[in-house]
Motif scaffolding. Structure first.
Motif, short mmCIF file in Angstrom:
data_model
loop_
_atom_site.label_atom_id
_atom_site.label_comp_id
_atom_site.label_asym_id
_atom_site.label_seq_id
_atom_site.Cartn_x
_atom_site.Cartn_y
_atom_site.Cartn_z
N THR A 25 0.85 -1.18 0.00
CA THR A 25 0.00 0.00 0.00
C THR A 25 0.89 1.23 0.00
O THR A 25 1.85 1.31 0.77
N ILE A 26 0.55 2.18 -0.87
CA ILE A 26 1.30 3.43 -0.97
C ILE A 26 0.31 4.57 -0.85
O ILE A 26 -0.66 4.65 -1.62
N ASP A 27 0.54 5.46 0.11
CA ASP A 27 -0.30 6.64 0.31
C ASP A 27 0.42 7.86 -0.26
O ASP A 27 1.51 8.21 0.20
N PHE A 28 -0.21 8.51 -1.24
CA PHE A 28 0.36 9.68 -1.89
C PHE A 28 0.00 10.95 -1.12
O PHE A 28 -1.01 10.99 -0.41
N SER A 29 0.78 11.98 -1.30
CA SER A 29 0.55 13.24 -0.58
C SER A 29 -0.74 13.93 -1.00
O SER A 29 -1.29 14.72 -0.25
N ASN A 30 -1.27 13.62 -2.19
CA ASN A 30 -2.52 14.24 -2.65
C ASN A 30 -3.75 13.50 -2.14
O ASN A 30 -4.87 13.81 -2.53
N GLY A 31 -3.55 12.49 -1.28
CA GLY A 31 -4.67 11.74 -0.73
C GLY A 31 -5.00 10.47 -1.49
O GLY A 31 -5.86 9.70 -1.08
#
Length: 96
Positions: A38-44
């Protein structure tokens, strides 16, 4: 929130999942093992991946107001970079 799903045929799914997760781990929140990541990006946005012997399954969640097509391209182009021997990979993006 829009949800995009893709099944990417490859026998190297686990390797690509781990390479992508390691690549982005210095910039984003990343949790992974050999089969899931799982990868969470800074843009949500959030990318969820699951590898098996035949394919890499990806689920891309993009918040309303963000560019879904651009996020799809970011994911695909980065995976293609790691899969240079068999690139371009086939992404059968569909709505989830």
């Amino acid at each position: 929130m829009s949800v995009s799903l893709a099944r990417v045929p490859t026998h190297s799914a686990s390797r690509y999942l781990q390479q992508l997760a390691k690549h982005w781990s210095h910039k984003m929140t990343v949790v992974f093992d050999a089969q899931e990541g799982t990868i969470d990006f800074s843009n949500g946005s959030r990318l969820e991946m699951r590898a098996d012997s035949e394919s890499l399954d990806v689920v891309l969640r993009v918040p309303d107001g963000e560019d879904r097509a651009r996020m799809r391209e970011v994911v695909a182009s980065h995976l293609d970079r790691f899969a240079f021997r068999e690139a371009p990979l086939t992404f059968d993006w569909r709505e989830g």
